[in-house]
Scaffold this active site. Structure first.
Site, mmCIF file in Angstrom:
data_model
loop_
_atom_site.group_PDB
_atom_site.id
_atom_site.type_symbol
_atom_site.label_atom_id
_atom_site.label_comp_id
_atom_site.label_asym_id
_atom_site.label_seq_id
_atom_site.Cartn_x
_atom_site.Cartn_y
_atom_site.Cartn_z
ATOM 1 N N CYS A 2 0.864 -1.170 0.000
ATOM 2 C CA CYS A 2 0.000 0.000 0.000
ATOM 3 C C CYS A 2 0.903 1.223 0.000
ATOM 4 C CB CYS A 2 -0.883 0.014 1.234
ATOM 5 S SG CYS A 2 -1.813 -1.502 1.446
ATOM 6 N N ARG A 27 2.265 0.956 -5.962
ATOM 7 C CA ARG A 27 2.325 0.100 -4.781
ATOM 8 C C ARG A 27 1.017 -0.632 -4.507
ATOM 9 N NH1 ARG A 27 6.727 1.306 -1.446
ATOM 10 N NH2 ARG A 27 5.676 0.258 0.254
ATOM 11 N N TRP A 75 -3.540 -2.078 -1.523
ATOM 12 C CA TRP A 75 -3.451 -3.387 -2.174
ATOM 13 C C TRP A 75 -3.967 -4.368 -1.135
ATOM 14 C CZ3 TRP A 75 -0.803 -8.029 -1.301
ATOM 15 C CH2 TRP A 75 -0.762 -8.912 -2.384
ATOM 16 N N ASN A 100 0.079 0.384 6.283
ATOM 17 C CA ASN A 100 0.671 -0.482 5.276
ATOM 18 C C ASN A 100 1.315 -1.641 6.019
ATOM 19 O OD1 ASN A 100 1.958 -1.614 3.119
ATOM 20 N ND2 ASN A 100 3.502 -0.002 2.906
ATOM 21 N N GLY A 101 0.980 -2.878 5.660
ATOM 22 C CA GLY A 101 1.556 -4.042 6.344
ATOM 23 C C GLY A 101 0.454 -5.009 6.738
ATOM 24 N N GLU A 483 11.882 -16.097 -17.010
ATOM 25 C CA GLU A 483 11.558 -14.673 -16.934
ATOM 26 C C GLU A 483 10.563 -14.302 -18.040
ATOM 27 O OE1 GLU A 483 11.641 -12.409 -14.929
ATOM 28 O OE2 GLU A 483 11.545 -10.556 -16.060
ATOM 29 N N LYS A 487 6.819 -12.783 -17.280
ATOM 30 C CA LYS A 487 6.374 -11.511 -17.854
ATOM 31 C C LYS A 487 5.050 -11.693 -18.574
ATOM 32 C CE LYS A 487 8.383 -9.414 -16.390
ATOM 33 N NZ LYS A 487 9.346 -9.020 -15.415
ATOM 34 N N GLU A 490 2.077 -12.366 -16.082
ATOM 35 C CA GLU A 490 1.651 -11.297 -15.170
ATOM 36 C C GLU A 490 0.942 -10.151 -15.865
ATOM 37 O OE1 GLU A 490 6.014 -9.294 -14.278
ATOM 38 O OE2 GLU A 490 4.499 -9.069 -12.739
ATOM 39 N N HIS A 506 9.720 -35.582 -20.085
ATOM 40 C CA HIS A 506 9.415 -36.170 -18.781
ATOM 41 C C HIS A 506 8.034 -35.747 -18.283
ATOM 42 C CE1 HIS A 506 13.402 -37.816 -18.601
ATOM 43 N NE2 HIS A 506 13.890 -36.616 -18.899
ATOM 44 N N LYS A 605 3.613 -3.284 -7.247
ATOM 45 C CA LYS A 605 5.019 -3.176 -7.612
ATOM 46 C C LYS A 605 5.944 -3.610 -6.478
ATOM 47 C CE LYS A 605 8.424 -1.874 -10.248
ATOM 48 N NZ LYS A 605 8.720 -2.825 -11.330
HETATM 49 O O1 M6R Z 1 11.518 -5.302 -5.749
HETATM 50 P P1 M6R Z 1 11.912 -6.731 -5.958
HETATM 51 O O2 M6R Z 1 12.858 -6.939 -7.070
HETATM 52 O O3 M6R Z 1 12.411 -7.382 -4.694
HETATM 53 O O4 M6R Z 1 10.562 -7.476 -6.337
HETATM 54 C C1 M6R Z 1 10.511 -8.855 -6.479
HETATM 55 C C2 M6R Z 1 9.277 -9.288 -7.228
HETATM 56 O O5 M6R Z 1 8.130 -8.914 -6.518
HETATM 57 C C3 M6R Z 1 9.212 -8.678 -8.636
HETATM 58 O O6 M6R Z 1 10.358 -8.960 -9.368
HETATM 59 C C4 M6R Z 1 7.977 -9.219 -9.392
HETATM 60 O O7 M6R Z 1 8.143 -10.569 -9.655
HETATM 61 C C5 M6R Z 1 7.756 -8.417 -10.683
HETATM 62 N N1 M6R Z 1 6.393 -8.000 -10.777
HETATM 63 C C6 M6R Z 1 8.031 -9.202 -11.901
HETATM 64 O O8 M6R Z 1 7.842 -8.465 -13.067
#
Ligand code: M6R
Length: 610
Positions: A2, A27, A75, A100-101, A483, A487, A490, A506, A605
């Protein structure tokens, strides 16, 4: 997760709060709210389900004016996204609070507060805090005293900011496990989860320590540490130019950030005039620590974890150092047996990811020879808690999907490989120079991939109506495939999985049919022929292949096979060069599908909760 903004000023606060929220929206973005105290000491509240823009509309329709206020973008963790669950939470029309938390003992506290006669209007874990605060204020505590008592009852993680209509000029705040900074102004002071929210009003910040409480007014600030003592915390002036957070000529931050990579990679690279990489890039004292390093443990989450996975190949193959890589949420709770002389390397864009931070904080005394943070955000919690630091200098990354942060992390990890390899004598002077020269040429190769943007946009059309995809790679290109899959899933919501191509037979081969596009990361390397055989297995079962390869790999378009030709580049650069092409593929698939790709559903984020 948040975002919090708070303002104690002599001027109108709502504009600053809303602009701060707009900047923090990365956030969390399921609901937003703002509370102000007006001249008559009334509490004025707007709360809206949805984006900050909804809150802005509410403020435009019914302006709330006041010089002291708190605001929040959420969030959801506990309680669905709704206006009722949006922050600020209010107690008895007197106290307002943003959080936040996660409060782990909220259920027990809720019962206690209900017994005391408090009525709850939300299903969040946060609302108990505002009633606790009210309870202590009603007993005659000062705002700081009430906050001190309230946080004494909390288990979990929090950044909090609260205001009280009976102490109308003050805001009190606290942090434990979630980030909070004080913005220092002239005749005004601020609070926020991230300094980015306040860069339009100040360039001076105090990064609060764990357990700190703070009280701000327009004219003063007081910090109390964990032991209850008043302390002076250092004010840091952020000297770099004000980071623009607009999209420029791009429709999305993600697209802008993909295209910023040649610049970001050049900025991340720190090569001396004599084309050497110095251990000093990792901080003062790095040389002494590196000389004791016999093994590496990398800990990270998400995309940053994938950077660690790529680096393992480099560290073991080029620097000859044993390397383990683990996701932080597993590492932190596992009984571990560490190789003596292990360096703990945490990788994180934000430097605030709760699991990564907890992994670092929970290591046993003497378990590691030291800790190195590879992070993009200066003064982040991870940076401040580590012995050594490498700042990736990618610039603010706003799109939830990490792009330039990943590729600059890879630059940092390759630099680490070169430095450690040379110190251990595993890397000759010539080989080190060859790798360094390759890194130096990286921005040019990435630029060549960016020029393929229109071609990749066309290729992406084939994925729009698909529900599942497989990404394949071998060796170092397996984490690149991981990766690529992350991408795509998400931001386009297409189910995507990555496999080391040798694993296909397998199990996953059973999934292959004409409806399952398969993306192969296939540059010319030692494993190309092995990969080619795996791709034949796919083709002979009617699978539709999209092969990302260089000219030398010799793939040609044909039935069931489309080739995206990427520049031929030094082998060490391939993971980065191919990743950029995969980023563009995901971007264009999501764009064709019309998803909200800078703010994909259910994600945020910066994951500052467990
Ligand atoms: O800020 P960070 O690199 O520690 O974040 C880790 C993950 O939350 C972040 O890489 C997440 O997987 C991204 N949304 C991927 O695009």
């Amino acid at each position: 997760m948040c975002g919090i903004v708070a303002v104690a000023a002599r001027r109108e606060a709502s504009e600053i709060l809303l602009e701060g929220l707009r900047r923090l929206e990365y956030r969390g973005y399921d609901s937003a709210g703002m509370a102000l105290i007006d001249n008559e000491k009334n509490l004025l509240l707007h709360k809206k389900l949805g984006r900050v823009s909804e809150l802005m509309k509410a403020q435009a329709m019914e302006p709330h004016l006041g010089c002291v206020g708190i605001a929040h973008t959420r969030w959801a963790t506990h309680g669905e996204p709704s206006a009722a669950n949006a922050h600020p939470h209010i107690s008895n029309q007197r106290v307002a609070l943003v959080h936040n938390g996660i409060i782990e003992n909220h259920a027990a506290l809720r019962g206690e507060m209900i017994d005391l006669g408090y009525e709850f209007t939300s299903t969040t874990d946060s609302e108990v805090i505002v009633h606790l605060l009210h309870h202590f204020l009603r007993d005659g505590e000062t705002m700081l005293g009430a906050m001190q008592k309230a946080v004494g009852r909390l288990q979990g993680a929090y950044a909090l900011a609260a205001l009280d209509t009976e102490n109308p000029g003050q805001i009190v705040a606290a942090r434990e496990g979630s980030p909070l900074v004080v913005g220092v102004g002239i005749g005004e002071n601020f609070l926020a989860s991230d300094q980015l929210a306040l860069r339009q009003v100040t360039d001076r910040f105090i990064y609060l320590e764990e357990g700190d409480l703070v009280q701000i007014t327009s004219a003063s600030m007081q910090v109390i540490d964990l032991s209850g003592q008043r302390v002076e915390r250092q004010v840091t002036r952020i000297s770099e130019a004000l980071e623009t957070i607009d999209r420029g000529n791009y429709d999305h931050f993600m697209h802008k950030e993909i295209h910023q990579q040649p610049r970001a990679l050049a900025d991340a690279l720190q090569i001396d005039a004599d084309r050497r990489i110095s251990a000093k890039c990792f901080g003062t004292g790095a040389e002494a620590v590196f000389d004791r390093v016999a093994a590496i443990q990398i800990v990270a989450c998400g995309t940053s974890y994938h950077a660690g996975m790529v680096a393992r190949y480099w560290l073991e193959q080029l620097a000859g150092i044993p390397c383990q890589v683990e996701v932080a949420s597993e590492f932190r709770y596992r009984t571990r047996v560490q190789h003596p002389g292990t360096l703990l390397v945490t990788v994180s864009q934000s430097g605030e990811t709760a699991d990564t931070l907890a992994a670092l904080r929970n290591v046993a005394e003497g378990e590691f020879v030291g800790s190195l943070a590879i992070a993009n955000v200066d003064n982040s919690s991870l940076v401040r808690a580590s012995d050594l630091v490498f700042l990736t200098r990618a610039g603010a990354e706003i799109g939830v999907a990490s792009t330039k942060a990943f590729t600059t992390q890879l630059v940092a990890l390759m630099m680490l490989t070169i430095v450690l390899g040379q110190r251990r004598g595993s890397l000759t002077e010539n080989k080190a120079r060859e790798l360094t020269n390759a890194l130096h040429s990286l921005p040019e190769f990435v630029q060549q991939v960016l020029e393929l943007d229109p071609t990749i946009e066309k290729l992406a059309e084939a994925f729009i109506n698909k529900h599942h995809t497989l990404f394949l790679g071998r060796g170092i290109h397996y984490p690149v495939a991981m990766e690529g899959a992350l991408k795509l899933k998400e931001i386009s919501y297409i189910h995507a999985e990555a496999y080391p191509a040798g694993e296909l037979k397998h199990g996953p081969l059973a999934l292959v049919d004409a409806d399952m596009p398969i993306v192969a990361v296939a540059p010319t390397d030692d494993l190309l022929e092995k990969l080619r055989s795996n791709l034949e297995e796919v083709r002979s079962r009617g699978g539709e292949l999209y092969v990302f390869a260089d000219k030398e790999a010799g793939f040609a378009n044909g039935p069931g096979l489309r080739v995206l030709q990427l520049p031929s580049c030094p082998e060490v650069l391939m993971p980065i060069v191919y990743t950029v092409a995969l980023q563009l593929l995901s971007y264009h698939v999501a764009l064709h599908k019309g998803t909200d790709l800078d703010k994909p559903r259910n994600l945020a984020k910066s994951v500052t909760v467990e």
